[in-house]
Design a protein around this motif. Structure first.
Motif, PDB file in Angstrom:
ATOM      1  N   GLU A 145     -12.712  -5.706  10.148  1.00 22.09           N
ATOM      2  CA  GLU A 145     -13.204  -5.138   8.974  1.00 22.09           C
ATOM      3  C   GLU A 145     -12.571  -3.599   9.894  1.00 22.09           C
ATOM      4  OE1 GLU A 145     -17.969  -6.548   7.586  1.00 22.09           O
ATOM      5  OE2 GLU A 145     -17.154  -7.319   9.776  1.00 22.09           O
ATOM      6  N   VAL A 146     -13.162  -3.159   8.150  1.00 15.61           N
ATOM      7  CA  VAL A 146     -12.830  -1.446   8.725  1.00 15.61           C
ATOM      8  C   VAL A 146     -13.597  -0.408   7.982  1.00 15.61           C
ATOM      9  CG1 VAL A 146     -10.243  -1.522   8.274  1.00 15.61           C
ATOM     10  CG2 VAL A 146     -11.674  -1.720   6.593  1.00 15.61           C
ATOM     11  N   PRO A 202       1.080  -1.838  -0.044  1.00 19.58           N
ATOM     12  CA  PRO A 202      -0.195   0.027   0.350  1.00 19.58           C
ATOM     13  C   PRO A 202       0.891   0.969  -0.120  1.00 19.58           C
ATOM     14  CG  PRO A 202       0.301  -0.570   1.901  1.00 19.58           C
ATOM     15  CD  PRO A 202       1.268  -1.986   1.218  1.00 19.58           C
ATOM     16  N   SER A 215     -13.690   2.259   5.693  1.00 21.33           N
ATOM     17  CA  SER A 215     -13.187   2.590   4.496  1.00 21.33           C
ATOM     18  C   SER A 215     -11.378   2.600   3.884  1.00 21.33           C
ATOM     19  CB  SER A 215     -13.407   4.852   4.357  1.00 21.33           C
ATOM     20  OG  SER A 215     -12.319   4.899   5.964  1.00 21.33           O
ATOM     21  N   PRO A 216     -11.212   2.688   2.913  1.00 26.21           N
ATOM     22  CA  PRO A 216     -10.383   1.673   2.141  1.00 26.21           C
ATOM     23  C   PRO A 216      -8.782   2.246   3.350  1.00 26.21           C
ATOM     24  CG  PRO A 216     -11.198   2.904   0.351  1.00 26.21           C
ATOM     25  CD  PRO A 216     -12.310   3.302   1.869  1.00 26.21           C
ATOM     26  N   PRO A 217      -8.811   1.494   3.562  1.00 30.24           N
ATOM     27  CA  PRO A 217      -7.120   1.629   5.048  1.00 30.24           C
ATOM     28  C   PRO A 217      -5.839   2.530   4.492  1.00 30.24           C
ATOM     29  CG  PRO A 217      -7.125  -0.835   4.260  1.00 30.24           C
ATOM     30  CD  PRO A 217      -8.666  -0.025   3.692  1.00 30.24           C
ATOM     31  N   HIS A 218      -5.709   2.663   2.746  1.00 28.28           N
ATOM     32  CA  HIS A 218      -4.358   3.168   1.967  1.00 28.28           C
ATOM     33  C   HIS A 218      -5.485   3.669   1.189  1.00 28.28           C
ATOM     34  CE1 HIS A 218      -6.618  -0.542   0.218  1.00 28.28           C
ATOM     35  NE2 HIS A 218      -6.221   0.166  -0.405  1.00 28.28           N
ATOM     36  N   ALA A 219      -3.913   4.417   0.316  1.00 30.76           N
ATOM     37  CA  ALA A 219      -4.016   5.758  -0.012  1.00 30.76           C
ATOM     38  C   ALA A 219      -4.244   4.881  -2.157  1.00 30.76           C
ATOM     39  CB  ALA A 219      -3.247   6.060  -0.659  1.00 30.76           C
ATOM     40  N   GLY A 243       0.783   5.392   1.640  1.00 32.90           N
ATOM     41  CA  GLY A 243       0.219   5.933   3.184  1.00 32.90           C
ATOM     42  C   GLY A 243      -0.239   5.096   3.974  1.00 32.90           C
ATOM     43  N   MET A 244       0.007   5.632   5.018  1.00 32.42           N
ATOM     44  CA  MET A 244      -0.236   4.626   6.661  1.00 32.42           C
ATOM     45  C   MET A 244      -0.727   4.540   6.301  1.00 32.42           C
ATOM     46  SD  MET A 244       1.191   7.461   9.684  1.00 32.42           S
ATOM     47  CE  MET A 244       1.055   6.288  11.112  1.00 32.42           C
ATOM     48  N   ASN A 245      -0.682   2.571   7.179  1.00 29.82           N
ATOM     49  CA  ASN A 245      -1.562   2.043   6.999  1.00 29.82           C
ATOM     50  C   ASN A 245      -2.528   2.875   7.636  1.00 29.82           C
ATOM     51  OD1 ASN A 245      -2.834  -0.261   6.437  1.00 29.82           O
ATOM     52  ND2 ASN A 245      -2.742  -1.078   9.007  1.00 29.82           N
ATOM     53  N   GLN A 246      -4.349   2.742   7.493  1.00 29.84           N
ATOM     54  CA  GLN A 246      -5.233   3.279   7.963  1.00 29.84           C
ATOM     55  C   GLN A 246      -5.530   4.273   7.812  1.00 29.84           C
ATOM     56  OE1 GLN A 246      -5.034   0.768  11.828  1.00 29.84           O
ATOM     57  NE2 GLN A 246      -7.027   1.539  12.003  1.00 29.84           N
ATOM     58  N   PHE A 269      -8.493   8.715   8.660  1.00 24.84           N
ATOM     59  CA  PHE A 269      -8.657   7.669   9.419  1.00 24.84           C
ATOM     60  C   PHE A 269      -9.815   6.649   8.695  1.00 24.84           C
ATOM     61  CE2 PHE A 269      -8.736   5.230  13.594  1.00 24.84           C
ATOM     62  CZ  PHE A 269      -6.834   3.999  13.374  1.00 24.84           C
ATOM     63  N   ILE A 316     -11.202   0.806  11.812  1.00 24.84           N
ATOM     64  CA  ILE A 316     -11.919  -1.004  12.453  1.00 24.84           C
ATOM     65  C   ILE A 316     -13.407  -1.049  13.576  1.00 24.84           C
ATOM     66  CG2 ILE A 316     -11.031  -3.647  13.896  1.00 24.84           C
ATOM     67  CD1 ILE A 316      -8.098  -2.224  13.048  1.00 24.84           C
TER      68      ILE A 316
END
Lengths: 455, 368
Positions: free
Chosen positions: B178-179, B15, B181-185, B17-20, B168, B171
């Motif tokens: 489960e998150v 990924p 929204s998408p956790p990456h850019a 960008g920062m995770n999440q 952000f 979780i």
């Protein structure tokens, strides 16, 4: 001419290769003192005595900084994300790894600073150590962290990172083969050419100018201001040009302690780690222990994956809870697997705390997943490209967290390599694309996981 | 005793960008009276080329030559927030911040040019440092003159600001991960084919050749992309066969404390490297770019492990694949060992490494 897409010369390239770029250690200012750290010589101990009075009397010594000088002793880089702090800036009652900083001495020259360190009176009462992450859960294991031997503060105060998707037991029942393996990549060093270094100048207006090799100026600015309990406008980080980082300079390893020494001495202070300190006391990439159990069919579909990860965090948490979470989000690799069961633990040992490094959290899982894939290919007599192409991420497939992929390229990169190495693909695989699954690419077990939400 | 050749393959993803997410980058730009561009960004350059890439994005988006752009990331007084150079975020996240700032600058330059040229701004564009009327390329005005007009005629300072923040991704279910929204850019992909030569007498693994393909979305600077890919490959080689902070892990003894006792790859270790760049654009990165700075060292270790197996028929799944580990595995194989346990449909490798073999506090099977 177009700038984007052009092979333009590197902005700072000539300076780097001719030795003209100015790095932190190239800065010298009038009245600058040199610093040397007292570091723990043992892996795990209670500190039963710490007396710096003799060190302060050593000729040339201007300041000795210990935990008593730190306004906020513990602050984590991820405190802003709700991950609690566990690591003191300077050791207080105990040391948990060899090389842990306990005090910093600032003096006219390195010889005086070194003499000052030697004059600090300190006594330790050694404690049992823990090295093997697999033994951390045993009832007779040495307890090496105040939270226990593994991190207990994931969401809802869970003591592990979990991923659950689909029904793993059904995957094992439906599988023709259940293939299990263990993968253990090593800790490695970042080995930047520029060791950890900072120089802090107390300015006449009361501000501190902090010359820093940090990879993350604002991350470090926040951490320093929290430890010092001052607003951001009291600090100016000068940096941006780093002599190699690879993740090891996200830790703000030297800046805050150097700042405390400069404030106490009222003089500029430089603290430059030796190569030996860089190797032995700076953070490393984490060692990981990973176990994978895959449910596969004879014709090469991966139905499910069960995975256990023990992340050797070393003595403190630093970025490890973040790294393990990232790891868990990517434990299917470049493939789509409908049934998942992942458990991961951040385990504490008496190692130097591990930290971010290039590929953080995922370098490990890429090694485990891909080596396991190669074993499945070998055991089942499959083609290594076709097995991967079959299970490859496609548009609208979903990740372990049920996020839909929008622009996956597993298919593209594999076909490129096959072409470049002269590996003939069967026509169906040569014609495969990243487009959403249909027909032979959409077997029953992959129907339910498809989604168009998110990316 | 002989040298054996083997090939191995790995495909990976990573990924940007920062995770999440939740990791802002910001930038601002000012224009000098001769049209030269000053960019202020907080992005550290750790050798990844952030200064170059962000300058190229600014030059392209405004429409001026690359050498008109000055890039200042020297301190936190003049530069706004950048979370930092890690998590493969400098091109994608920080690149979007300077892109947005540059677009604002371009809009303001065209407003001034519009007043000077008496042509609507929508009918103007900036190409190579010159404002041109669309469809009438002879109607032009140098950006230098536009900037001078702004400064000395209109009394304006032309600036632009840009901020990039992906919200952000929380979780929402700690049991399932489960998150919301998408956790990456963005996500990048890569594959590596490695060819190795294994000496069954010394156990030494030499990497002969690596062929690698990377989806970078858009190569802002192909030379720097190749540099990341090739440099990363050598780092991955070190991870695969050379480097270990704890040579007797988990024991802490015998750590290397200098370059003579810790082995980073040297020139003699370099294989032939072939690089393929694929551009499958992301919807989110500047000009479709995806970050690949970190993943560049992720694909080689498993490709090497598979190639070693292809060469001499042993799986070494503890890194690095040292001569000692290769020779021990070959000895075990010669003694009839080193095979997985096969029981019904179960094929179980590495039982001697599993938590089940060492620990009492945790166990791990397919049905627990």
């Amino acid at each position: 001419m177009k700038a984007v897409g052009a092979r333009l010369p590197r902005y700072d390239g000539v300076g780097h290769v001719t030795g003209q770029t100015t790095y932190v250690d190239d800065f010298r200012v009038h009245g600058m003192l040199w610093a040397k750290a007292l570091r723990s010589p043992v892996h795990h101990a209670a500190i039963t005595k710490l007396d710096t009075s003799r060190a302060e009397a050593v000729p040339g010594v201007h300041a000795v900084v210990t935990h008593t000088d730190v306004p906020q002793l513990e602050y984590g880089h991820l405190s802003g994300l709700g991950i609690p702090a566990d690591e003191p800036l300077l050791a207080k009652d105990e040391v948990r790894y060899m090389g842990q900083p306990i005090a910093l001495v600032a003096a006219e020259d390195l010889e005086a600073a070194t003499a000052g360190v030697a004059a600090i009176e300190i006594e330790y009462e050694e404690r049992p150590t823990l090295w093997d992450v697999r033994e951390a859960f045993d009832s007779d294991a040495a307890v090496v962290h105040r939270w226990g031997n593994w991190y207990p503060h994931f969401e809802d105060e869970m003591d592990r990172r979990q991923i659950r998707k689909g029904d793993i037991q059904k995957a094992f029942e439906d599988a023709d083969h259940i293939i299990q393996g263990v993968y253990r990549p090593a800790a490695i060093e970042h080995v930047p050419m520029e060791t950890q270094v900072s120089m802090v100048v107390p300015e006449s207006d009361g501000r501190l100018t902090i010359h820093s090799c940090t990879q993350a100026m604002y991350f470090s600015l926040g951490v320093i201001s929290a430890h010092l309990q001052v607003p951001l406008n009291k600090l100016k980080i000068v940096g941006g040009t780093v002599g190699g980082g690879f993740g090891g300079k996200v830790d703000t390893a030297s800046e805050t302690i150097t700042a405390l020494a400069a404030m106490k001495a009222g003089r500029p202070v430089k603290w430059r780690w030796t190569r030996e300190e860089e190797f032995l006391a700076s953070s490393t990439r984490a060692p990981w222990h990973m176990e994978i159990i895959d449910a596969v069919t004879s014709d090469g579909w991966i139905l499910g994956r069960k995975m256990l990860t023990l992340h050797d965090s070393g003595a403190y948490a630093r970025f490890s809870p973040y790294g393990l979470t990232k790891h868990s989000f990517h434990h299917t690799g470049a493939y789509t697997i409908p049934h998942l069961h992942f458990d991961g633990y951040v385990v504490f040992t008496n190692r130097v705390p591990t930290t971010a490094m290039r590929g953080f959290g995922v370098t490990s899982v890429s090694f485990a997943v891909e080596t396991h894939m190669s074993r499945i290919v070998d055991e089942l007599g499959l083609d290594p490209y076709e097995f991967r192409l079959k299970n490859a991420n496609r548009i609208h497939d979903t990740s372990p967290n049920r996020i839909s992929y929008t622009d996956p390229s597993t298919v593209d990169v594999l076909q490129s390599i096959a072409g470049a190495t002269g590996h003939d693909l069967a026509p169906a695989y040569a014609a495969a694309t990243r487009e959403p699954r249909e027909g032979e690419w959409l077997p029953d077990h992959l129907v339910d996981q498809i989604s168009t939400e998110g990316h | 005793m002989a040298k054996h050749t083997g090939r191995g393959l790995a495909a990976i993803e990573y990924p940007s960008g920062m995770n999440q997410n939740g990791d802002p980058s910001q930038a601002w730009i000012k224009v000098k009276p001769d049209g030269r561009i000053d960019v202020f960004s907080g992005t550290s350059d750790i050798g990844n080329g952030a200064k170059t890439i962000q300058s190229q994005i600014v030059a392209e988006s405004i429409g001026v030559p690359y050498d008109w752009v000055t890039f200042d990331n020297s301190n936190t007084d003049s530069s706004p927030v950048c979370t930092g150079t890690f998590a493969s975020r400098a091109t994608v996240i920080a690149g979007n911040a300077v892109l947005k700032a540059a677009e604002e600058v371009k809009t303001k330059l065209l407003e001034i040019a519009s007043a000077e040229m008496e042509i609507g701004p929508q009918d103007l564009d900036i190409i190579d440092g010159e404002v041109q009327a669309r469809g009438a390329p002879s109607l032009t005005m140098d950006v230098a003159d536009v900037a001078a007009a702004a400064t000395y005629g209109h009394g304006q300072l032309i600036t632009g600001t840009g901020a990039e923040l992906n919200a952000f991704a929380a979780i929402t279910n700690s049991e399932t991960g489960e998150v919301d929204s998408p956790p990456h850019a963005a996500i990048s992909y890569a594959a590596c084919a490695a060819e190795v030569e294994v000496d069954d007498e010394t156990g030494i693994v030499r990497i002969v050749r690596m062929v690698q393909a990377y989806d970078v979305g858009k190569a802002i600077n192909p030379t720097l992309v190749e540099g990341q890919i090739e440099g990363g490959a050598v780092m991955g080689l070190g991870l695969g066969v050379l480097e270990d902070s704890y040579p007797y892990y988990p024991s802490p003894d015998h750590r290397g404390s200098h370059f003579g006792s810790y082995f980073v790859p040297g020139m003699e270790d370099l294989p032939q490297i072939e690089t393929i760049i694929i551009e499958n654009p992301s919807a989110t990165g500047p000009y479709g770019a995806k970050g690949i700075g970190e993943m560049a060292n992720n694909s080689q270790p498993p490709a090497i492990a598979a190639a070693v197996h292809d060469a001499v028929g042993v799986w070494v799944t503890e890194l690095p694949i040292t001569p000692e580990r290769v020779l021990r595995a070959l000895d075990a194989k010669a003694a009839g060992g080193g095979q997985p346990r096969r029981e019904g449909k179960h094929i179980v490798f590495d039982e001697e490494l599993s938590v089940n073999s060492v620990a009492s506090g945790i166990s791990w099977t397919s049905d627990s």
